[in-house]
Design a protein around this motif. Structure first.
Motif, PDB file in Angstrom:
ATOM      1  N   GLU B 297       0.471  -1.406   0.172  1.00  0.00           N
ATOM      2  CA  GLU B 297      -0.122  -0.301  -0.168  1.00  0.00           C
ATOM      3  C   GLU B 297       0.954   1.088  -0.147  1.00  0.00           C
ATOM      4  OE1 GLU B 297      -1.726  -0.845   3.911  1.00  0.00           O
ATOM      5  OE2 GLU B 297      -1.375   0.904   4.285  1.00  0.00           O
ATOM      6  N   TYR B 299       0.455   5.568   0.013  1.00  0.00           N
ATOM      7  CA  TYR B 299       0.507   6.832  -0.235  1.00  0.00           C
ATOM      8  C   TYR B 299       1.454   7.698  -0.252  1.00  0.00           C
ATOM      9  CZ  TYR B 299      -2.468  11.112   1.782  1.00  0.00           C
ATOM     10  OH  TYR B 299      -3.542  12.239   1.192  1.00  0.00           O
ATOM     11  N   TYR B 312      -4.133   7.327  -2.473  1.00  0.00           N
ATOM     12  CA  TYR B 312      -3.647   6.189  -1.567  1.00  0.00           C
ATOM     13  C   TYR B 312      -4.401   4.259  -1.880  1.00  0.00           C
ATOM     14  CZ  TYR B 312      -4.806   2.538   3.006  1.00  0.00           C
ATOM     15  OH  TYR B 312      -4.254   1.218   2.921  1.00  0.00           O
TER      16      TYR B 312
END
Lengths: 379, 365, 160, 171
Positions: B297, B299, B312
């Motif tokens: 992940e 951001y 995100y």
């Protein structure tokens, strides 16, 4: 009796009809000029489709407005909703009665109306419908009635935006009537008469426009510039034009008092607004800029040259010349009006009020005092 | 006997000055605003959900349509997130190109802001002058990628295309001409007493309060907080650019106006520097045709014209994101509207909506 | 960082409305500038080479028959699912060619991804044309089959 | 009165009375205000017929243009109209108002019958050079002291009204 009827009934009726016709035409083309001029100032072209460079656009607009559906909100007060555009329109037209369009009168020879074999005697027709000795007051009184139209339109639409717009306009028009009146007082004192014809004649006698009235013989001291400025600002506010167009501020109140109007009724409101603009420009021209007197008035030599450039037509030539000069002045004043709209942001309601009450009214009072003082010193 | 009551007004969703489809519920005491409550969602198109159902290449098309005034900045931040997931870098020339395009887009976006803000306050001509200049920028962008608003110009690993012939020259010409135009706007607005009256001390927000609201971008800097993502966490080649971050001192609408105008000047300088420093070479690094980033992940933020744009992304190893969320600066800035509007007049609410520079496409997504 | 200057009006400027007159001078100067208006149907916008209009199909003289090989890549990449392709064996040479090719302009967002992925050489079979007038009277007119996709859109001449 | 002005007078008088009656019988305050404006107008027209143009214009300027607009303002602002709320108060009020009207009519009639010839004054003096001069001479030369006193009184009451209205705001 018959002659009286013609002199006091038939002739004024014809004059009124002529003024209404011409003024409505003027409004149509003023709208076009507004759209064109603002477009030019914004590097656009404005209406281009109908006729050569959009010259027939006003006619298309009128046809469109006539054919549009007349929408009345369900919760509206139908009668008041109907009469308020009319109330707005009548004072705007009624004010033209006292405006002198040109100084020299037209001579109409005796003639016979064919079918009824009626002999019309020779007549002298003036360019004004009535020369009231209280002309200026009449103008102030009648034009102050236009506010009813706005107020009632806003109230009868039963819409919050309309209501806010009409409340604003009522407050605005009432407060700006005071500086408007004050700026006129000085001219009243200089002319010694409240008749609009008398005011122009007084300027003719004085040998200069009231704008260039130089007290004590000081060449570049023109206190009436302040008067003109005051009048102009107040008139822009009175007619709800930018930068004082708060009653119809489209970014806040959608369209203000006429949000709920469409079709013919809207056209009436629109007409009244532009008639008031023309009227304000006419009054500026008559009070400060010498009415029908030529632009070169006061300059030796040139004054006579441009006083009548159609000498072969005699009196009618002089009348047409006067009319031309007045039209030119009105056109220039109106152009400044539109120019302001193209340039400035809009005032806020409270700023407008404080400008009116804290600046223009004291300035107007001071202006009256100063003019009176100069007149006294001059003796 | 007599009492006063508040007047409730619906400003929008059909209203000339709501910048898209915003509805503000206003409670007025006379003409003074007692309470204002923005209602959003009229332009919701589910961009985030679409981002979880379309693959990474396709989702970029939707980012164009979120902040439609500044599509390139949205493209850029999304692609940066994808690149970070993939672990690739853009080609050096492409990085400069991204900066040039993003800054041009920032100027264009600020021009739209100035145009609509001025129109809201009633200055009609500024509106058309600004759109004239914006048109020049849009022509540049169209010349580069073929579309004016929905650019879809940036790809993971670089840029889709190189600049066409003569493009850099045209961009330089624009930059040369631009200051004179800005000067005209200054004459019409900056020192104009009506403009000053309408903007000074309207919607004052302190730096502290702005931070606590989470306001970013020019609105935050106008309150005197020195935070610009381009300086704080430089991305692309912003660390090599010399530019100034303008700050305000009061935090009112006038300061926000001044800050944005100065930002346009700075953006122009950045474009000129980037044009001068841009190296030759390929515009695309080697990137697999099917983008299948490893699970993980990220951001990523960058500085959009309206503030901090964030993306995100959660990848599950397929070509479609597991989670896709966008952080919209407009949404955060709009929150402050009730705070800003309290106690001002009804005419100021349009000035305040204008000064926050909101794009409803970006808020509702 | 630097703090922006907040200009104040001097008394002199305040009294004589200097800044208002300067503003009026700006609009006055613009009066005499050339208008930027484009009289659209009469004048046509200048189309830049990379302009992305509506997608169309094309063939190439170097390739015999239909250029499209019905690989379905455009249909897969399309974010709006507006392309439908059905293939048939090629009439000349081997491989496939498009039998049915339907493009729904109603949904197309003109993103250009189809052109980007099209693998045919020397030119992409589906390409972003320079046509931009998409208004139709019926929605069904926006569904274009292969025949229509090859035809350039007739341009109306506006006299006025 | 000349032969033309008599029918005109009758028309305007009828309109004025009609407006006055409608004003008191409407339930919608805005309509009442509008009928009052109509009455004010017909009174102004009657002034014109009496060659008191200045007074007519002032009537329109002050009453119709200023005061009535403020009336409307207040009506708008106080509260929205509730239809059917205004009630008929029954016979007592009618009797009372009819009695008052009769008394007023008697008083006025007696006054006019007693002093009709004297009240006409000197009409020819009024017609000379417009009556603006007459009015201003009267106000600013012969009665300057009462005039100024009244204006100071009005100013004081105005300030007093503002002070009273803003009492709650701690001014």
């Amino acid at each position: 009796m018959k002659e009286q009827l013609i002199q006091y009934l038939a002739v004024p009726m014809l004059q009124i009809a002529a003024i209404i016709g011409v003024m409505l035409l003027c409004v149509m083309y003023l709208v076009l000029w507004e759209r064109k001029l603002i477009a030019f100032m914004q590097v656009r072209m404005g209406p281009m489709r109908v006729g050569y460079h959009g010259l027939l656009q006003p006619i298309a607009d009128v046809v469109k407005l006539l054919l549009k559906e007349d929408v009345v909100p369900k919760a509206a007060d139908r009668w008041v909703h109907l009469i308020s555009p009319i109330i707005l329109m009548i004072p705007a037209l009624a004010c033209f009665a006292v405006i002198p369009f040109t100084g020299t009168s037209f001579e109409v020879g005796a003639f016979t109306i064919p079918l009824v074999n009626y002999d019309v005697p020779a007549l002298t027709v003036t360019s004004w419908v009535a020369d009231l000795n209280i002309g200026l007051l009449y103008f102030l009184a009648i034009s102050s009635l236009g506010v009813y139209g706005l107020v009632l339109a806003g109230w009868s639409s039963n819409s919050k935006y309309s209501m806010l717009g009409s409340l604003r306009s009522a407050a605005q028009m009432i407060s700006y009537e005071v500086p408007l009146g004050l700026s006129i007082v000085a001219i009243l004192m200089l002319s010694g008469t409240a008749s609009l014809v008398g005011i122009v004649e007084a300027q003719q006698e004085a040998g200069h426009w009231w704008l260039f009235w130089a007290p004590l013989g000081v060449p570049l001291l023109w206190p009436q510039f302040i008067g003109l400025f005051l009048y102009f600002v107040a008139a822009v506010a009175e007619t709800n034009r930018a930068p004082f167009d708060l009653p119809e501020a489209e970014t806040e109140l959608v369209a203000g008092f006429h949000t709920e109007y469409s079709g013919m009724k809207f056209a009436f409101m629109f007409l009244a607004e532009y008639l008031n603009m023309i009227l304000a420009a006419l009054i500026v021209s008559v009070l400060f800029l010498g009415g029908w007197l030529p632009v070169t008035f006061g300059i030796p030599g040139l004054s006579e040259l441009f006083g009548n450039f159609l000498p072969f037509l005699g009196g009618a030539g002089a009348a047409i010349t006067g009319f031309f000069w007045l039209a030119l002045k009105v056109f220039l004043v109106l152009t400044v009006y539109l120019w302001l709209r193209a340039t400035f942001p809009r005032y806020r309601y409270d700023q407008l009020m404080s400008l009116g009450w804290k600046w223009l009214i004291p300035m107007g009072l001071a202006h009256v005092m100063v003019t009176a003082l100069f007149m006294l010193l001059r003796g | 006997m007599l009492g006063t009551r508040e007047l409730e007004i619906n400003l929008g969703p059909q209203h000339p000055s709501t910048h898209g489809v915003l509805r503000v519920k206003l409670k007025l005491d006379g003409e003074t605003i007692v309470e204002s409550d923005p209602v959003i969602g009229y332009l919701h198109r589910g961009c985030e959900k679409l981002g979880e159902n379309r693959n990474y290449i396709q989702t970029e098309v939707y980012t164009d349509r979120m902040d439609y005034i500044a599509a390139i900045n949205e493209n850029l931040v999304y692609i940066e997130a994808v690149e970070k997931l993939l672990g690739v870098e853009a080609a050096p020339r492409a990085q400069y190109m991204r900066v040039i395009l993003a800054e041009l887009q920032r100027i264009a976006s600020h021009l739209v802001w100035l145009a609509t803000h001025a129109l809201d306050i009633g200055a009609m001509s500024v509106f058309l002058y600004c759109f004239r200049e914006r048109e020049a920028i849009l022509d540049l962008i169209e010349g580069y990628c073929g579309a004016r608003l929905t650019t879809n110009a940036i790809r993971a690993g670089g840029m889709r295309l190189d600049f066409p012939d003569g493009w850099t020259g045209a961009a330089k010409d624009f930059c040369d001409e631009f200051p004179a135009r800005l000067k005209e706007y200054d004459t019409l607005l900056k020192t104009n007493r009506i403009w000053m009256g309408r903007t000074k001390d309207i919607g004052v927000i302190s730096g502290e309060k702005a931070l606590s609201y989470g306001i970013t971008g020019p609105c935050l800097r106008a309150s005197g907080v020195n935070y610009d993502v381009r300086k704080a966490m430089p991305y692309e080649v912003y660390s090599e650019m010399e530019f100034d971050v303008p700050l305000g001192s009061v935090g009112d609408t006038y300061d926000r106006y001044l800050v944005r105008l100065e930002e346009m000047r700075q953006s122009r300088l950045i474009v000129l520097q980037a044009l001068a420093k841009m190296p030759e070479g390929p515009v695309m690094n080697k990137v697999p045709k099917r983008i299948k980033p490893p699970a993980g992940e990220v951001y990523v933020v960058n500085e959009g014209p309206r503030g901090e744009l964030g993306v995100y992304l959660v990848s599950n190893g397929t070509d479609t994101a597991e989670r896709c969320r966008f952080k919209s600066p407009c949404f955060v800035n709009l929150q402050a509207l009730p705070e800003l509007a309290k106690g001002h007049m009804v005419a100021d609410i349009v000035a305040l909506i204008g000064t926050l520079d909101i794009v409803l496409g970006c808020i509702d997504r | 960082m630097s703090v922006v200057q907040r200009p104040e009006l001097s008394l002199w400027k305040r009294l004589f409305l200097v800044e208002l007159l300067q503003g009026m001078a700006v609009t006055f100067r613009h009066w005499w500038r050339k208008p930027t208006t484009e009289q659209y149907p009469k004048e046509r916008p200048k189309i830049l080479p990379r302009f992305r209009g509506i997608p169309k199909l094309q063939d190439h003289p170097d390739v015999e028959g239909i250029l499209c090989i019905a690989c379905n890549q455009c249909s897969i990449i399309c974010p709006d699912d507006c392309i439908t392709v059905l293939g048939e064996p090629r009439t000349v040479g081997k491989g496939k060619q498009a039998k049915v090719f339907i493009l729904d302009y109603e949904r197309c967002c003109l993103c250009g991804l189809c052109e980007e992925v099209c693998p045919t050489t020397p030119v992409p079979a589906i390409f972003m044309s320079h046509e931009y007038e998409l208004a139709r009277y019926k929605r069904v007119d926006l569904m274009n089959d292969m025949k229509e996709l090859y035809e350039p859109q007739p341009t109306k001449e506006y006299l006025k | 009165m000349t032969e033309v002005s008599l029918p005109l007078f009758l028309v305007f008088a009828a309109v004025g009375v009609f407006g006055a009656v409608m004003m008191v019988t409407r339930t919608q305050p805005v309509h009442s205000a509008l009928y009052l404006v109509l009455t004010l107008f017909s009174v102004a027209a009657i002034y014109v017929l009496l060659h008191a143009e200045f007074l007519a214009v002032v009537q329109i300027l002050v009453y119709a243009g200023g005061i009535m607009v403020l009336f409307l303002f207040v009506i708008f602002l106080v509260r929205p109209p509730v239809p059917g709320e205004a009630r008929w108060h029954g016979g007592r009020h009618v009797l009372l108002s009819a009695g008052l009207a009769v008394i007023l009519a008697c008083a006025l009639g007696w006054h006019f019958l007693e002093s009709a010839p004297a009240a006409a004054g000197n009409p020819s003096a009024l017609l000379e050079g417009g009556n603006m001069e007459q009015v201003s001479m009267t106000l600013f030369r012969y009665y300057i002291l009462p005039f100024e006193t009244v204006s100071i009184l009005l100013l004081v009451s105005m300030i007093g009204a503002i002070a009273l209205a803003r009492k709650g705001e701690g001014v």
